[in-house]
Design an enzyme around this catalytic site. Structure first.
Site, PDB file in Angstrom:
ATOM      1  N   ARG A  86       0.980  -1.199  -0.005  1.00 23.10           N
ATOM      2  CA  ARG A  86       0.005  -0.049  -0.080  1.00 23.10           C
ATOM      3  C   ARG A  86       0.840   1.351  -0.070  1.00 23.10           C
ATOM      4  O   ARG A  86       0.257   2.327  -0.373  1.00 23.10           O
ATOM      5  CB  ARG A  86      -0.853  -0.039   1.105  1.00 23.10           C
ATOM      6  CG  ARG A  86      -1.995   0.855   0.982  1.00 23.10           C
ATOM      7  CD  ARG A  86      -3.023   1.123   2.269  1.00 23.10           C
ATOM      8  NE  ARG A  86      -2.441   1.872   3.479  1.00 23.10           N
ATOM      9  CZ  ARG A  86      -2.408   1.597   4.484  1.00 23.10           C
ATOM     10  NH1 ARG A  86      -2.743   0.258   4.997  1.00 23.10           N
ATOM     11  NH2 ARG A  86      -1.943   2.389   5.509  1.00 23.10           N
ATOM     12  N   TYR A 103     -11.644  18.810 -16.666  1.00 24.61           N
ATOM     13  CA  TYR A 103     -12.371  17.589 -16.861  1.00 24.61           C
ATOM     14  C   TYR A 103     -13.440  17.354 -15.860  1.00 24.61           C
ATOM     15  O   TYR A 103     -13.231  17.809 -14.783  1.00 24.61           O
ATOM     16  CB  TYR A 103     -11.300  16.389 -16.450  1.00 24.61           C
ATOM     17  CG  TYR A 103     -11.869  14.944 -16.573  1.00 24.61           C
ATOM     18  CD1 TYR A 103     -12.519  14.475 -17.654  1.00 24.61           C
ATOM     19  CD2 TYR A 103     -11.579  14.002 -15.574  1.00 24.61           C
ATOM     20  CE1 TYR A 103     -12.862  13.184 -17.799  1.00 24.61           C
ATOM     21  CE2 TYR A 103     -11.970  12.750 -15.535  1.00 24.61           C
ATOM     22  CZ  TYR A 103     -12.746  12.425 -16.663  1.00 24.61           C
ATOM     23  OH  TYR A 103     -13.073  11.070 -16.665  1.00 24.61           O
ATOM     24  N   LYS A 131      -3.650   7.614 -20.440  1.00 27.21           N
ATOM     25  CA  LYS A 131      -3.625   8.133 -21.545  1.00 27.21           C
ATOM     26  C   LYS A 131      -2.280   7.792 -22.271  1.00 27.21           C
ATOM     27  O   LYS A 131      -1.569   6.827 -22.756  1.00 27.21           O
ATOM     28  CB  LYS A 131      -4.131   9.581 -21.637  1.00 27.21           C
ATOM     29  CG  LYS A 131      -5.528   9.899 -20.813  1.00 27.21           C
ATOM     30  CD  LYS A 131      -6.447   9.198 -21.339  1.00 27.21           C
ATOM     31  CE  LYS A 131      -7.837   9.774 -20.541  1.00 27.21           C
ATOM     32  NZ  LYS A 131      -7.926   9.325 -19.270  1.00 27.21           N
ATOM     33  N   ASP A 170      -3.045  19.848 -14.838  1.00 26.85           N
ATOM     34  CA  ASP A 170      -3.134  18.320 -15.345  1.00 26.85           C
ATOM     35  C   ASP A 170      -2.365  18.526 -16.649  1.00 26.85           C
ATOM     36  O   ASP A 170      -2.695  19.432 -17.594  1.00 26.85           O
ATOM     37  CB  ASP A 170      -4.668  18.262 -15.609  1.00 26.85           C
ATOM     38  CG  ASP A 170      -4.967  16.714 -16.186  1.00 26.85           C
ATOM     39  OD1 ASP A 170      -4.186  16.336 -17.048  1.00 26.85           O
ATOM     40  OD2 ASP A 170      -6.095  16.348 -15.857  1.00 26.85           O
TER      41      ASP A 170
END
Length: 430
Positions: free
Chosen positions: A79, A132, A245, A220
């Site tokens: 984790r 977004y 992407k 971003d």
């Protein structure tokens, strides 16, 4: 990255020449002889790691509890970190010239973790628009439940407009009893391709907040990064990616990344440790594969996009293009010239008509796939107003230029002439 065993030093220059990221992607951060000589990193499918000693275990937990700064001194539990994730982070940081990087289970988990780490109750977020849709939802509908306010500005805003927005944000923060905690940008904006002047944002931020307690600037960088835009050079302090992407680039994984200043990465890392938003080892391994061909894939897609847009620009059924290679606005061109090294391969296509005509075009495509997302090896087309941005209120969509005749195109690495033939026959169906 944490030191493990006797890891070989990375080769960063040869004969006095600094190696490019494209070359360093083939081996940076990995020593085959720590993994039985395996040329490529194995997938480390383990939930936990053994300590060399009790003292080593204590040192690790001193890091994750904040008693020691920086990344963890070793490996203990997946984790927190793992070999595959750490190698990806080392390589991701190279592209942007960042101090450090972190990988996440998705682009939105990267954004959410960043915001949870940097934004407190009653603070204010300043952001460019459009963002977004899920990012806008996170700020306006989820963080607002904890008293967080926001002030936004259009992507192409001037320095004077940004100065005004920051002043209004400070007034709002004073009223709420919080602080201006974050300036969050998206450039090019999704889906309009509008550019933000990062240099102007940095200048305005530094002028408005001259002391030590400045809001971080995050951006971003998914649409152009890391090949065609490196915003840390223009004054951003964190770059955010949907690694799904271009970095992943094969439409077969979901991941996110944040790279930037060590001081801010060291704030975000403990939040990731706590809420468990790290990506899994298999996804990290797939990203390592993809980063090796990132420059090749993005270059081919960019070349294809220029050819396709050259065809589309003068087509009688096309009303306009939001393609960075054909910018009409002088202000946007100036930002492009200062910030970008390429026009990218994702753009907005405005069909003459509205939703009905756009749907006809989309339904007629034969090579391009009707799907959301972008930056894959295949060409994708979607309708933002009816799909990815459907949750955005109609008035805001109108203000942001997300119209019913806007189709978002992400060009892949197919043959450009084949793509042109496909778009030609699809436009004939409009």
């Amino acid at each position: 990255m944490a030191t493990r065993g006797k890891n070989k030093a990375n080769i960063e220059e040869v004969g006095g020449k600094r190696l490019t990221p494209a070359t360093q992607m083939m081996g940076h951060g990995y020593d085959p002889f720590l993994s039985e000589g395996a040329l490529k990193p194995p997938i480390f499918l383990t939930s936990t790691f053994a300590f060399e000693s009790a003292a080593a275990g204590k040192r690790f937990f001193e890091h994750i509890t904040g008693k020691r700064q920086g990344p963890a001194d070793g490996l203990v539990y997946s984790r927190f970190n793992g070999p595959n994730q750490e190698i990806v982070e080392d390589r991701l940081a190279l592209w942007d010239g960042a101090d450090d990087a972190l990988v996440f289970s998705s682009g939105m988990s990267a954004i959410a973790t960043l915001m949870l780490a940097l934004v407190g109750q009653n603070d204010v977020v300043v952001h460019s628009g459009p963002l977004y849709a899920a990012t806008e939802t996170l700020i306006a509908r989820i963080l607002s439940r904890f008293g967080v306010g926001f002030v936004d500005f259009p992507a192409g805003a001037t320095r004077e407009q940004i100065d005004d927005v920051l002043a209004r944000a400070q007034a709002l923060a004073d009223e709420k009893g919080g602080k201006v905690a974050l300036v969050y940008l998206e450039s090019p904006a999704n889906p309009t391709n509008a550019l933000v002047d990062v240099e102007a944002v940095r200048g305005a931020r530094d002028a408005t907040f001259p002391g030590d307690h400045k809001p971080a600037i995050a951006i971003d960088n998914t649409f152009l990064g890391p090949l065609w835009q490196q915003p840390l050079k223009q004054g951003a302090e964190l770059v955010v990616y949907s690694l799904t992407k271009y970095a992943g680039g094969h439409s077969d994984l979901v991941a996110g990344g944040v790279a930037g200043d060590q001081r801010l990465i060291d704030i975000i890392r403990p939040m990731r440790n706590t809420i468990g938003t790290i990506c899994d080892p298999n996804t990290a391994w797939m990203l390592l594969r993809s980063l090796e061909t990132l420059e090749l894939r993005m270059s081919r897609a960019g070349e294809n996009a220029l050819k396709v847009c050259t065809f589309l620009r003068d087509h009688p059924k096309v009303e306009g293009l939001g393609y960075l290679g054909f910018i009409a606005d002088p202000r946007q061109q100036d930002i492009f010239d200062r910030h970008c090294s390429g026009a990218g391969s994702t753009f907005s296509l405005f069909i003459k008509g509205g939703e009905e005509e756009s749907f006809r075009f989309l339904d007629a495509l034969k090579i391009a796939k009707l799907a959301v997302s972008l930056g894959g090896t295949e060409t994708l087309a979607s309708h933002p107003a009816a799909m990815t941005h459907l949750s955005v209120p109609d008035e805001r969509k109108k203000a942001l230029g997300i119209t019913d005749n806007l189709v978002r195109i992400s060009i892949g690495i197919e043959d450009a002439d084949d793509l042109i033939a496909d778009f030609a026959q699809a436009l004939d169906a409009v």
